[in-house]
Design a protein around this motif. Structure first.
Motif, PDB file in Angstrom:
ATOM      1  N   PHE A  39      26.460 -30.702-139.055  1.00 23.39           N
ATOM      2  CA  PHE A  39      26.070 -31.505-137.895  1.00 23.39           C
ATOM      3  C   PHE A  39      27.093 -32.609-137.667  1.00 23.39           C
ATOM      4  CE2 PHE A  39      22.314 -29.705-139.847  1.00 23.39           C
ATOM      5  CZ  PHE A  39      21.716 -29.080-138.774  1.00 23.39           C
ATOM      6  N   LEU A  40      27.622 -32.653-136.459  1.00 18.62           N
ATOM      7  CA  LEU A  40      28.610 -33.664-136.097  1.00 18.62           C
ATOM      8  C   LEU A  40      27.931 -34.721-135.247  1.00 18.62           C
ATOM      9  CD1 LEU A  40      31.574 -34.633-136.049  1.00 18.62           C
ATOM     10  CD2 LEU A  40      31.871 -33.273-133.959  1.00 18.62           C
ATOM     11  N   ARG A  41      27.876 -35.937-135.772  1.00 11.85           N
ATOM     12  CA  ARG A  41      27.298 -37.060-135.039  1.00 11.85           C
ATOM     13  C   ARG A  41      28.362 -38.136-134.925  1.00 11.85           C
ATOM     14  NH1 ARG A  41      21.330 -39.658-136.195  1.00 11.85           N
ATOM     15  NH2 ARG A  41      20.921 -40.258-134.028  1.00 11.85           N
ATOM     16  N   GLY A  42      28.805 -38.382-133.699  1.00  9.10           N
ATOM     17  CA  GLY A  42      29.956 -39.266-133.539  1.00  9.10           C
ATOM     18  C   GLY A  42      31.169 -38.590-134.142  1.00  9.10           C
ATOM     19  N   ARG A  43      31.692 -39.178-135.219  1.00 10.17           N
ATOM     20  CA  ARG A  43      32.834 -38.582-135.924  1.00 10.17           C
ATOM     21  C   ARG A  43      32.476 -38.152-137.345  1.00 10.17           C
ATOM     22  NH1 ARG A  43      36.911 -43.383-135.572  1.00 10.17           N
ATOM     23  NH2 ARG A  43      34.954 -44.553-135.506  1.00 10.17           N
ATOM     24  N   SER A  44      31.176 -38.189-137.663  1.00  7.12           N
ATOM     25  CA  SER A  44      30.742 -37.909-139.034  1.00  7.12           C
ATOM     26  C   SER A  44      30.093 -36.534-139.140  1.00  7.12           C
ATOM     27  CB  SER A  44      29.742 -38.974-139.499  1.00  7.12           C
ATOM     28  OG  SER A  44      30.325 -40.262-139.441  1.00  7.12           O
ATOM     29  N   LEU A  45      30.482 -35.786-140.156  1.00  4.80           N
ATOM     30  CA  LEU A  45      29.909 -34.473-140.431  1.00  4.80           C
ATOM     31  C   LEU A  45      28.901 -34.565-141.567  1.00  4.80           C
ATOM     32  CD1 LEU A  45      33.028 -32.134-140.192  1.00  4.80           C
ATOM     33  CD2 LEU A  45      30.947 -31.923-138.831  1.00  4.80           C
ATOM     34  N   SER A  46      27.811 -33.810-141.428  1.00  2.00           N
ATOM     35  CA  SER A  46      26.772 -33.816-142.448  1.00  2.00           C
ATOM     36  C   SER A  46      26.085 -32.458-142.473  1.00  2.00           C
ATOM     37  CB  SER A  46      25.739 -34.907-142.140  1.00  2.00           C
ATOM     38  OG  SER A  46      24.611 -34.789-142.988  1.00  2.00           O
ATOM     39  N   HIS A  47      25.472 -32.146-143.626  1.00  2.51           N
ATOM     40  CA  HIS A  47      24.657 -30.939-143.733  1.00  2.51           C
ATOM     41  C   HIS A  47      23.198 -31.224-143.376  1.00  2.51           C
ATOM     42  CE1 HIS A  47      28.092 -29.365-146.150  1.00  2.51           C
ATOM     43  NE2 HIS A  47      27.678 -28.212-145.654  1.00  2.51           N
ATOM     44  N   GLN A  48      22.885 -32.485-143.073  1.00  3.26           N
ATOM     45  CA  GLN A  48      21.511 -32.876-142.798  1.00  3.26           C
ATOM     46  C   GLN A  48      21.284 -33.059-141.295  1.00  3.26           C
ATOM     47  OE1 GLN A  48      19.190 -33.022-145.269  1.00  3.26           O
ATOM     48  NE2 GLN A  48      20.856 -32.321-146.614  1.00  3.26           N
ATOM     49  N   ILE A  49      20.160 -32.518-140.795  1.00  4.25           N
ATOM     50  CA  ILE A  49      19.773 -32.767-139.406  1.00  4.25           C
ATOM     51  C   ILE A  49      19.375 -34.239-139.275  1.00  4.25           C
ATOM     52  CG2 ILE A  49      18.166 -32.160-137.554  1.00  4.25           C
ATOM     53  CD1 ILE A  49      17.757 -29.483-138.894  1.00  4.25           C
ATOM     54  N   PRO A  50      19.887 -34.946-138.265  1.00  7.30           N
ATOM     55  CA  PRO A  50      19.495 -36.353-138.090  1.00  7.30           C
ATOM     56  C   PRO A  50      17.988 -36.501-137.949  1.00  7.30           C
ATOM     57  CG  PRO A  50      21.371 -35.829-136.693  1.00  7.30           C
ATOM     58  CD  PRO A  50      20.884 -34.530-137.278  1.00  7.30           C
ATOM     59  N   ALA A  51      17.454 -37.564-138.530  1.00  6.97           N
ATOM     60  CA  ALA A  51      16.024 -37.825-138.451  1.00  6.97           C
ATOM     61  C   ALA A  51      15.645 -38.223-137.029  1.00  6.97           C
ATOM     62  CB  ALA A  51      15.639 -38.925-139.429  1.00  6.97           C
ATOM     63  N   LEU A  52      14.372 -37.974-136.685  1.00  6.55           N
ATOM     64  CA  LEU A  52      13.899 -38.286-135.339  1.00  6.55           C
ATOM     65  C   LEU A  52      13.333 -39.701-135.229  1.00  6.55           C
ATOM     66  CD1 LEU A  52      12.088 -34.979-134.300  1.00  6.55           C
ATOM     67  CD2 LEU A  52      14.302 -35.806-133.556  1.00  6.55           C
ATOM     68  N   GLY A  53      13.272 -40.421-136.338  1.00  2.95           N
ATOM     69  CA  GLY A  53      12.662 -41.740-136.324  1.00  2.95           C
ATOM     70  C   GLY A  53      13.405 -42.727-135.457  1.00  2.95           C
ATOM     71  N   LYS A  54      12.666 -43.712-134.974  1.00  4.83           N
ATOM     72  CA  LYS A  54      13.230 -44.747-134.112  1.00  4.83           C
ATOM     73  C   LYS A  54      13.955 -45.792-134.941  1.00  4.83           C
ATOM     74  CE  LYS A  54      11.854 -48.311-130.747  1.00  4.83           C
ATOM     75  NZ  LYS A  54      10.711 -48.875-129.996  1.00  4.83           N
ATOM     76  N   ASN A  55      15.206 -46.065-134.585  1.00  2.98           N
ATOM     77  CA  ASN A  55      15.970 -47.151-135.189  1.00  2.98           C
ATOM     78  C   ASN A  55      16.244 -48.170-134.092  1.00  2.98           C
ATOM     79  OD1 ASN A  55      18.020 -48.868-136.185  1.00  2.98           O
ATOM     80  ND2 ASN A  55      18.675 -47.300-137.644  1.00  2.98           N
ATOM     81  N   THR A  56      15.396 -49.187-134.007  1.00  5.21           N
ATOM     82  CA  THR A  56      15.427 -50.102-132.879  1.00  5.21           C
ATOM     83  C   THR A  56      16.765 -50.812-132.745  1.00  5.21           C
ATOM     84  OG1 THR A  56      13.068 -50.472-133.180  1.00  5.21           O
ATOM     85  CG2 THR A  56      14.243 -52.038-131.790  1.00  5.21           C
ATOM     86  N   SER A  57      17.309 -51.333-133.840  1.00  6.21           N
ATOM     87  CA  SER A  57      18.545 -52.108-133.758  1.00  6.21           C
ATOM     88  C   SER A  57      19.700 -51.244-133.286  1.00  6.21           C
ATOM     89  CB  SER A  57      18.869 -52.736-135.118  1.00  6.21           C
ATOM     90  OG  SER A  57      19.041 -51.730-136.108  1.00  6.21           O
ATOM     91  N   VAL A  58      19.784 -50.017-133.849  1.00  2.00           N
ATOM     92  CA  VAL A  58      20.856 -49.118-133.431  1.00  2.00           C
ATOM     93  C   VAL A  58      20.673 -48.723-131.978  1.00  2.00           C
ATOM     94  CG1 VAL A  58      21.873 -46.848-133.807  1.00  2.00           C
ATOM     95  CG2 VAL A  58      21.260 -48.265-135.756  1.00  2.00           C
ATOM     96  N   SER A  59      19.411 -48.427-131.581  1.00  4.72           N
ATOM     97  CA  SER A  59      19.139 -48.004-130.207  1.00  4.72           C
ATOM     98  C   SER A  59      19.545 -49.085-129.224  1.00  4.72           C
ATOM     99  CB  SER A  59      17.648 -47.679-130.037  1.00  4.72           C
ATOM    100  OG  SER A  59      17.275 -46.608-130.873  1.00  4.72           O
ATOM    101  N   ARG A  60      19.183 -50.343-129.523  1.00  7.82           N
ATOM    102  CA  ARG A  60      19.525 -51.435-128.616  1.00  7.82           C
ATOM    103  C   ARG A  60      21.024 -51.655-128.561  1.00  7.82           C
ATOM    104  NH1 ARG A  60      14.813 -55.775-130.461  1.00  7.82           N
ATOM    105  NH2 ARG A  60      13.088 -54.772-129.317  1.00  7.82           N
ATOM    106  N   SER A  61      21.663 -51.576-129.721  1.00 12.17           N
ATOM    107  CA  SER A  61      23.111 -51.762-129.762  1.00 12.17           C
ATOM    108  C   SER A  61      23.820 -50.685-128.958  1.00 12.17           C
ATOM    109  CB  SER A  61      23.594 -51.740-131.212  1.00 12.17           C
ATOM    110  OG  SER A  61      25.001 -51.776-131.275  1.00 12.17           O
ATOM    111  N   ASN A  62      23.453 -49.425-129.207  1.00 10.30           N
ATOM    112  CA  ASN A  62      24.076 -48.324-128.478  1.00 10.30           C
ATOM    113  C   ASN A  62      23.781 -48.402-126.992  1.00 10.30           C
ATOM    114  OD1 ASN A  62      25.087 -47.343-130.842  1.00 10.30           O
ATOM    115  ND2 ASN A  62      23.545 -45.736-131.105  1.00 10.30           N
ATOM    116  N   SER A  63      22.556 -48.815-126.646  1.00  8.30           N
ATOM    117  CA  SER A  63      22.176 -48.916-125.244  1.00  8.30           C
ATOM    118  C   SER A  63      23.038 -49.941-124.522  1.00  8.30           C
ATOM    119  CB  SER A  63      20.698 -49.295-125.134  1.00  8.30           C
ATOM    120  OG  SER A  63      20.337 -49.496-123.790  1.00  8.30           O
ATOM    121  N   GLY A  64      23.290 -51.102-125.188  1.00 12.45           N
ATOM    122  CA  GLY A  64      24.119 -52.137-124.579  1.00 12.45           C
ATOM    123  C   GLY A  64      25.544 -51.678-124.367  1.00 12.45           C
ATOM    124  N   ILE A  65      26.100 -51.016-125.382  1.00 14.46           N
ATOM    125  CA  ILE A  65      27.467 -50.499-125.273  1.00 14.46           C
ATOM    126  C   ILE A  65      27.545 -49.452-124.175  1.00 14.46           C
ATOM    127  CG2 ILE A  65      29.257 -49.184-126.476  1.00 14.46           C
ATOM    128  CD1 ILE A  65      28.270 -50.488-129.075  1.00 14.46           C
TER     129      ILE A  65
END
Length: 380
Positions: A39-65
């Motif tokens: 799984f490629l998320r941004g520039r990072s590769l992983s064998h794990q599917i990203p979790a569906l949980g809400k990360n408020t700080s990341v969401s707000r930061s990404n939303s602003g950018i």
């Protein structure tokens, strides 16, 4: 096969494309035909599917950018030119893998790659998107068409539209139809009431629309049609609208406020994912007069929940609902009003529509979607 799938769409709030990516990845992860799944998320590769949980700080930061980039033409163009290359560099150590972009986009110089086209609305309905989104996506999607070894669509309608629009051979485009989540099914009335009472709702006493608040969803026509219903019926069975605020929606939100004050509408904003299946299962009927859909997942979720559907007869929607829904032209206000009233009051039709809809929804599955996707990979 070794596959790398972009996991960027798997984030809060989970959109339709995010749900598609998550459900598909979950099935691919269990497939014996996939030897390794990354799984490629941004520039990072992983064998794990990203979790569906809400990360408020990341969401707000990404939303602003994201908002800053979208509002700045120079930043948008810089992002468009540089972001794909960062993904190319991230996966360069895996030249033997098939790369799958589930959200339209593909990075440059990847030998074996597949992209999912969910719809062609930025080309065929550009007036239903912000101008900056149209400019960005048109440039990138033209590149995707050139880069892709194989293209995947959610529906046969979109497959034919895509091939025709770009003059592609149909042999390059494959259909992998979506499915509803296992969370959508008929539920016990007491459980529904317990879940929806916090929204001031009562099971079987509201009609539901879900989707982003934007022009393509044709919500203005839905409001016009609902307002024509007898007032007593509207008050007993208000229209419930759930969806996050999209673009060009100021006038719609003003109408929401007026209708709420009159007592015949509830606007919930973006409903919690845990509540959504109960909101569906508790609705008297599901209303979806969209102008254009590449698939129309909400109507399938409604049928799976045992809820009668009223929708437009446009684009892919007839392919999804078959003969299980009441349909009319998207902008036909008078016909839509009549169909909504029938969906509320005609118990004989409702009973048959519920049975037909549940059976229809069973014809779609994420396992089948995964198998059709693997078949597309095999062509690469």
């Amino acid at each position: 096969m070794k596959v790398i799938i972009s996991a960027d769409p798997i984030k809060y709030p989970l959109t339709g494309i995010g749900r598609y990516t998550y459900e598909l990845a979950s099935r691919l992860n269990k497939s014996p035909e996939i030897s390794e799944l990354l799984f490629l998320r941004g520039r990072s590769l992983s064998h794990q599917i990203p979790a569906l949980g809400k990360n408020t700080s990341v969401s707000r930061s990404n939303s602003g950018i994201k908002k800053w980039v979208q509002s700045n033409p120079l930043a948008t163009e810089m992002y468009r030119l540089t972001a794909p290359w960062l993904k190319t560099f991230a996966i360069r150590k895996h030249p033997d893998a098939i790369y799958h972009g589930p959200n339209f986009y593909l990075p440059p110089h990847v030998d074996r790659c597949v992209a999912t086209f969910h719809d062609l609305s930025v080309f065929t309905w550009p007036q239903c998107h912000p101008a900056e989104r149209v400019r960005f996506m048109q440039k990138e999607l033209l590149l995707t068409v050139k880069r892709a070894s194989i293209l995947i669509t959610d529906s046969e309608f979109t497959r034919k539209e895509l091939a025709s629009y770009f003059n592609l051979p149909l042999s390059k485009v494959y259909t992998a139809q979506l499915a509803s989540s296992g969370e959508f099914y008929p539920r016990d009335m007491a459980a529904i009431n317990q879940a929806v009472q916090k929204y001031g709702l009562k099971a079987n006493h509201y009609c539901l629309f879900t989707g982003s608040i934007e022009p393509r969803k044709n919500i203005a026509t839905l409001l016009d049609a609902y307002e024509r219903l007898p007032l007593a019926l509207r008050l007993d069975c208000p229209l419930v609208i759930s969806g996050f605020k999209g673009w060009s929606s100021v006038a719609l939100h003003q109408r929401f406020t007026q209708a709420q004050a009159a007592g015949w509408l509830r606007y919930l904003g973006y409903a919690d994912a845990l509540d959504l299946p109960y909101l569906f299962a508790g609705a008297r009927s599901f209303l979806f007069p969209s102008l254009y859909e590449g698939f129309g997942l909400p109507v399938l979720e409604a049928m799976a929940s045992g809820i009668p559907v009223v929708c437009s007869n446009s684009s892919s929607l007839p392919e999804v609902v078959g003969d299980c829904a009441l349909m009319c032209a998207p902008l036909d206000v008078e016909s839509l009003t009549g169909l909504i009233q029938k969906s509320i009051e005609d118990d004989i039709w409702r009973g048959q529509a519920i049975i037909n809809g549940i059976n229809r929804a069973k014809q779609f599955s994420w396992q089948r979607c995964a198998q059709e996707t693997i078949h597309a990979y095999q062509q690469v």
